[in-house]
Motif scaffolding. Structure first.
Motif, PDB file in Angstrom:
ATOM      1  N   GLY B   1      23.495  13.005   2.615  1.00 37.73           N
ATOM      2  CA  GLY B   1      22.417  12.141   2.153  1.00 37.73           C
ATOM      3  C   GLY B   1      21.750  12.693   0.904  1.00 37.73           C
ATOM      4  O   GLY B   1      21.907  13.870   0.575  1.00 37.73           O
ATOM      5  N   GLN B  33      17.495  20.671  11.967  1.00 36.15           N
ATOM      6  CA  GLN B  33      18.345  20.840  13.135  1.00 36.15           C
ATOM      7  C   GLN B  33      19.787  20.972  12.664  1.00 36.15           C
ATOM      8  O   GLN B  33      20.177  20.376  11.657  1.00 36.15           O
ATOM      9  CB  GLN B  33      18.201  19.651  14.096  1.00 36.15           C
ATOM     10  CG  GLN B  33      16.781  19.485  14.631  1.00 36.15           C
ATOM     11  CD  GLN B  33      16.650  18.459  15.721  1.00 36.15           C
ATOM     12  OE1 GLN B  33      17.447  18.406  16.643  1.00 36.15           O
ATOM     13  NE2 GLN B  33      15.599  17.637  15.632  1.00 36.15           N
ATOM     14  N   PHE B  35      23.846  20.658  14.020  1.00 38.59           N
ATOM     15  CA  PHE B  35      24.694  20.075  15.048  1.00 38.59           C
ATOM     16  C   PHE B  35      26.155  20.403  14.761  1.00 38.59           C
ATOM     17  O   PHE B  35      26.546  20.594  13.605  1.00 38.59           O
ATOM     18  CB  PHE B  35      24.553  18.542  15.080  1.00 38.59           C
ATOM     19  CG  PHE B  35      23.174  18.048  15.350  1.00 38.59           C
ATOM     20  CD1 PHE B  35      22.264  17.891  14.312  1.00 38.59           C
ATOM     21  CD2 PHE B  35      22.771  17.726  16.639  1.00 38.59           C
ATOM     22  CE1 PHE B  35      20.982  17.420  14.552  1.00 38.59           C
ATOM     23  CE2 PHE B  35      21.491  17.257  16.892  1.00 38.59           C
ATOM     24  CZ  PHE B  35      20.595  17.113  15.834  1.00 38.59           C
ATOM     25  N   GLN B  37      29.933  18.602  15.620  1.00 31.97           N
ATOM     26  CA  GLN B  37      30.610  17.415  16.150  1.00 31.97           C
ATOM     27  C   GLN B  37      32.081  17.756  16.375  1.00 31.97           C
ATOM     28  O   GLN B  37      32.757  18.244  15.462  1.00 31.97           O
ATOM     29  CB  GLN B  37      30.487  16.236  15.179  1.00 31.97           C
ATOM     30  CG  GLN B  37      31.025  14.930  15.728  1.00 31.97           C
ATOM     31  CD  GLN B  37      30.718  13.756  14.808  1.00 31.97           C
ATOM     32  OE1 GLN B  37      30.748  13.874  13.590  1.00 31.97           O
ATOM     33  NE2 GLN B  37      30.410  12.606  15.400  1.00 31.97           N
ATOM     34  N   GLY B  41      34.016  13.191  18.669  1.00 30.54           N
ATOM     35  CA  GLY B  41      32.785  12.594  18.155  1.00 30.54           C
ATOM     36  C   GLY B  41      31.525  13.091  18.819  1.00 30.54           C
ATOM     37  O   GLY B  41      30.422  12.753  18.381  1.00 30.54           O
ATOM     38  N   LEU B  43      28.374  15.173  19.663  1.00 30.20           N
ATOM     39  CA  LEU B  43      27.491  16.026  18.862  1.00 30.20           C
ATOM     40  C   LEU B  43      26.705  16.938  19.770  1.00 30.20           C
ATOM     41  O   LEU B  43      26.069  16.494  20.721  1.00 30.20           O
ATOM     42  CB  LEU B  43      26.517  15.173  18.054  1.00 30.20           C
ATOM     43  CG  LEU B  43      27.059  14.627  16.746  1.00 30.20           C
ATOM     44  CD1 LEU B  43      26.438  13.290  16.448  1.00 30.20           C
ATOM     45  CD2 LEU B  43      26.772  15.610  15.619  1.00 30.20           C
ATOM     46  N   ASN B  45      23.690  19.861  19.819  1.00 32.26           N
ATOM     47  CA  ASN B  45      22.613  20.469  19.052  1.00 32.26           C
ATOM     48  C   ASN B  45      22.730  21.984  19.142  1.00 32.26           C
ATOM     49  O   ASN B  45      22.767  22.543  20.231  1.00 32.26           O
ATOM     50  CB  ASN B  45      21.263  20.009  19.593  1.00 32.26           C
ATOM     51  CG  ASN B  45      20.130  20.385  18.679  1.00 32.26           C
ATOM     52  OD1 ASN B  45      19.825  21.553  18.512  1.00 32.26           O
ATOM     53  ND2 ASN B  45      19.504  19.392  18.082  1.00 32.26           N
ATOM     54  N   PHE B  86      26.745  19.559  10.933  1.00 32.21           N
ATOM     55  CA  PHE B  86      25.742  18.787  10.200  1.00 32.21           C
ATOM     56  C   PHE B  86      24.381  19.468  10.308  1.00 32.21           C
ATOM     57  O   PHE B  86      24.014  19.960  11.374  1.00 32.21           O
ATOM     58  CB  PHE B  86      25.592  17.373  10.791  1.00 32.21           C
ATOM     59  CG  PHE B  86      26.771  16.471  10.581  1.00 32.21           C
ATOM     60  CD1 PHE B  86      27.727  16.315  11.578  1.00 32.21           C
ATOM     61  CD2 PHE B  86      26.913  15.753   9.401  1.00 32.21           C
ATOM     62  CE1 PHE B  86      28.808  15.464  11.399  1.00 32.21           C
ATOM     63  CE2 PHE B  86      27.992  14.905   9.210  1.00 32.21           C
ATOM     64  CZ  PHE B  86      28.940  14.770  10.209  1.00 32.21           C
ATOM     65  N   GLU B  90      13.924  16.821   8.953  1.00 29.78           N
ATOM     66  CA  GLU B  90      12.858  15.931   9.414  1.00 29.78           C
ATOM     67  C   GLU B  90      11.919  15.629   8.261  1.00 29.78           C
ATOM     68  O   GLU B  90      11.460  16.535   7.557  1.00 29.78           O
ATOM     69  CB  GLU B  90      12.057  16.570  10.549  1.00 29.78           C
ATOM     70  CG  GLU B  90      10.907  15.707  11.042  1.00 29.78           C
ATOM     71  CD  GLU B  90       9.984  16.430  12.000  1.00 29.78           C
ATOM     72  OE1 GLU B  90      10.245  17.594  12.330  1.00 29.78           O
ATOM     73  OE2 GLU B  90       8.974  15.819  12.414  1.00 29.78           O
ATOM     74  N   LEU B  98      15.150  11.396  10.752  1.00 28.59           N
ATOM     75  CA  LEU B  98      15.956  12.562  10.403  1.00 28.59           C
ATOM     76  C   LEU B  98      16.989  12.136   9.373  1.00 28.59           C
ATOM     77  O   LEU B  98      17.615  11.087   9.525  1.00 28.59           O
ATOM     78  CB  LEU B  98      16.691  13.103  11.629  1.00 28.59           C
ATOM     79  CG  LEU B  98      15.955  14.012  12.608  1.00 28.59           C
ATOM     80  CD1 LEU B  98      16.897  14.448  13.704  1.00 28.59           C
ATOM     81  CD2 LEU B  98      15.350  15.204  11.903  1.00 28.59           C
ATOM     82  N   PHE B 100      20.511  13.274   7.669  1.00 33.59           N
ATOM     83  CA  PHE B 100      21.629  14.178   7.863  1.00 33.59           C
ATOM     84  C   PHE B 100      22.313  14.514   6.545  1.00 33.59           C
ATOM     85  O   PHE B 100      22.392  13.671   5.638  1.00 33.59           O
ATOM     86  CB  PHE B 100      22.657  13.542   8.805  1.00 33.59           C
ATOM     87  CG  PHE B 100      22.290  13.659  10.263  1.00 33.59           C
ATOM     88  CD1 PHE B 100      21.250  12.914  10.795  1.00 33.59           C
ATOM     89  CD2 PHE B 100      22.979  14.522  11.095  1.00 33.59           C
ATOM     90  CE1 PHE B 100      20.900  13.026  12.131  1.00 33.59           C
ATOM     91  CE2 PHE B 100      22.643  14.640  12.439  1.00 33.59           C
ATOM     92  CZ  PHE B 100      21.599  13.895  12.953  1.00 33.59           C
ATOM     93  N   GLY B 101      22.831  15.745   6.474  1.00 33.09           N
ATOM     94  CA  GLY B 101      23.705  16.106   5.371  1.00 33.09           C
ATOM     95  C   GLY B 101      25.065  15.463   5.560  1.00 33.09           C
ATOM     96  O   GLY B 101      25.325  14.817   6.588  1.00 33.09           O
ATOM     97  N   ASP B 102      25.928  15.637   4.571  1.00 36.16           N
ATOM     98  CA  ASP B 102      27.252  15.015   4.624  1.00 36.16           C
ATOM     99  C   ASP B 102      28.241  15.769   5.501  1.00 36.16           C
ATOM    100  O   ASP B 102      29.355  15.303   5.721  1.00 36.16           O
ATOM    101  CB  ASP B 102      27.828  14.877   3.214  1.00 36.16           C
ATOM    102  CG  ASP B 102      27.103  13.806   2.408  1.00 36.16           C
ATOM    103  OD1 ASP B 102      27.145  13.857   1.176  1.00 36.16           O
ATOM    104  OD2 ASP B 102      26.482  12.920   3.039  1.00 36.16           O
TER     105      ASP B 102
END
Lengths: 114, 110
Positions: B1, B33, B35, B37, B41, B43, B45, B86, B90, B98, B100-102
């Motif tokens: 993002g 945060q 995560f 994956q 799929g 995820l 934490n 990821f 926040e 939230l 998220f990064g790519d």
């Protein structure tokens, strides 16, 4: 600990058909609930979040809607699917206010729109 | 993002080696945060940080809210560490959002 159940696990639907995805949370009362969408190979995009029953905030407009009919239930739906709706839909919850608490995800629903 | 710049986009490690992932934030971030994956799929934490550092086994994360970045260190990488990582930032206002990064696709090889 809370558990998050999403249904269905996967769907194959035709363009223009309706859709309803469900999410049920067990083990935590009054959680914050979220819907996320992930394109294949992409990042997660927040669609909706809800802090309480009957209240839903939209984050991104994708011709989808969400509702929270019960404290432990979150529904994602649309009356007419688009090809661009294909992807992976994830329901998530956090126990506290806003996003200040750890986010937990369900197993997700894979949607293919043909 | 756009708000979150995650690097590298892909990383290959041999078992037993160590490396770090990084997320830079372009705006004030209240918390971060991390995560992981898996291929199905799911995820998981890994960390929630409002400041400072946290450690869990071979993973360690740090968040510097003033310098606007967070890191995830993986020590002694194992095959089961493979997956897509990821970070998520926040927003400073209490909107429940939230970003998220790519993601970083990590492959651990024997």
């Amino acid at each position: 600990a809370q558990t998050i159940h999403q249904w269905p696990v996967a769907e194959i639907k035709a363009v223009g058909s309706p859709l309803s995805l469900g999410c049920t949370i067990k083990g935590k009362s009054s959680p914050n609930l979220y819907w996320y969408w992930q394109a294949t190979g992409g990042t997660l995009q927040q669609l909706f979040y809800s802090i309480t029953v009957g209240q839903v905030e939209s984050v991104v407009q994708l011709n989808l809607s969400a509702s929270r009919p019960k404290d432990d239930q979150f529904i994602l739906s649309t009356e007419k699917l688009l090809l661009s709706h294909s992807g992976f839909y994830l329901c998530a919850c956090s126990p506290g206010q806003g996003a200040r608490d750890t986010l937990y995800f369900g197993a997700g629903t894979r949607l293919s729109v043909l | 993002g756009d708000q979150v710049e995650q690097s590298p986009s892909a990383l290959s490690l041999h078992e037993g080696t160590s490396s770090a992932l990084r997320c830079n934030f372009t705006t004030t971030t209240r918390s971060v945060q991390w995560f992981r994956q898996n291929s199905r799929g799911s995820l998981i934490n890994l960390f929630y940080l409002a400041s400072g550092t946290k450690e869990n086994g071979r993973l360690k994360s740090a968040f510097d809210s003033k310098e606007l970045y967070s890191t995830l260190h993986i020590r002694d990488a194992q095959l089961e560490d493979s997956g897509t990582y990821f970070c998520a930032a926040e927003a400073p206002t209490n909107t429940g959002k939230l970003t998220f990064g790519d993601g970083t696709v990590l492959t651990v090889k024997p």
